[in-house]
Write a protein that holds these residues in place. Structure first.
Motif: not given
Length: 167
Positions: A125-138
């Motif tokens: 996964l490529t995630l930035a601040e504030g992105d959601h991945a399932g029940p988790r948030r960056v």
């Protein structure tokens, strides 16, 4: 008719009769010695005379019959059972561990993006601040770590340092 002899007589020695007679005489002598009555023994037993005045017998103590009225085999009274312990509220089980693996942190302009491997989905996964991945948030991305918020709170994934001291 020829007569054959057996035993010691055949070899030139005495026959079995003298041995049997000698054994019988020895057995008879042993029995007579064992059962022969002994003579009266003479032991010097001293004569014990009676004293002129016998000492008076001490008075026997009076029997206390009331001492026998105590009950036997009776257990002492038991203590009342202690009050039950207050019930402890069970704490919820800890959340499952975060299985994500932080692979890299990439800088794009002024923002950072995290490359994370999710073994449950088997995806990178490529995630930035504030992105959601399932029940988790960056929640936050720094040059060396990523903060992930989920139901258990904030968890931090950090890059490992290499031998040169740089991440």
């Amino acid at each position: 008719m020829t007569r054959t002899t057996h035993g010691a007589a055949a070899h030139g020695g005495p026959g079995p009769w003298p041995l049997r007679i000698a054994s019988a005489v020895a057995l008879l002598g042993s029995c007579l010695w064992a059962f022969w009555p002994l003579g009266p023994s003479r032991l010097g037993v001293p004569e014990i005379g009676v004293a002129a005045e016998a000492p008076a017998e001490p008075a026997s103590p009076v029997l206390d019959v009331a001492a026998f009225n105590a009950p036997l085999w009776v257990a002492p009274p038991t203590q009342p059972p202690p009050p039950p312990a207050p019930s402890v509220v069970a704490t919820p089980p800890p959340p499952p561990p975060l299985k994500w693996q932080l692979l890299a942190i990439v800088r794009e302009g002024d923002a950072y993006k995290a490359l994370v491997y999710d073994p449950d989905a088997d995806k990178v996964l490529t995630l930035a601040e504030g992105d959601h991945a399932g029940p988790r948030r960056v929640a936050r991305i720094t040059p060396t770590s990523v903060d992930v918020r989920d139901g258990a709170g904030v968890r931090t994934l950090a890059l490992r340092e290499q031998a040169g001291g740089r991440p």
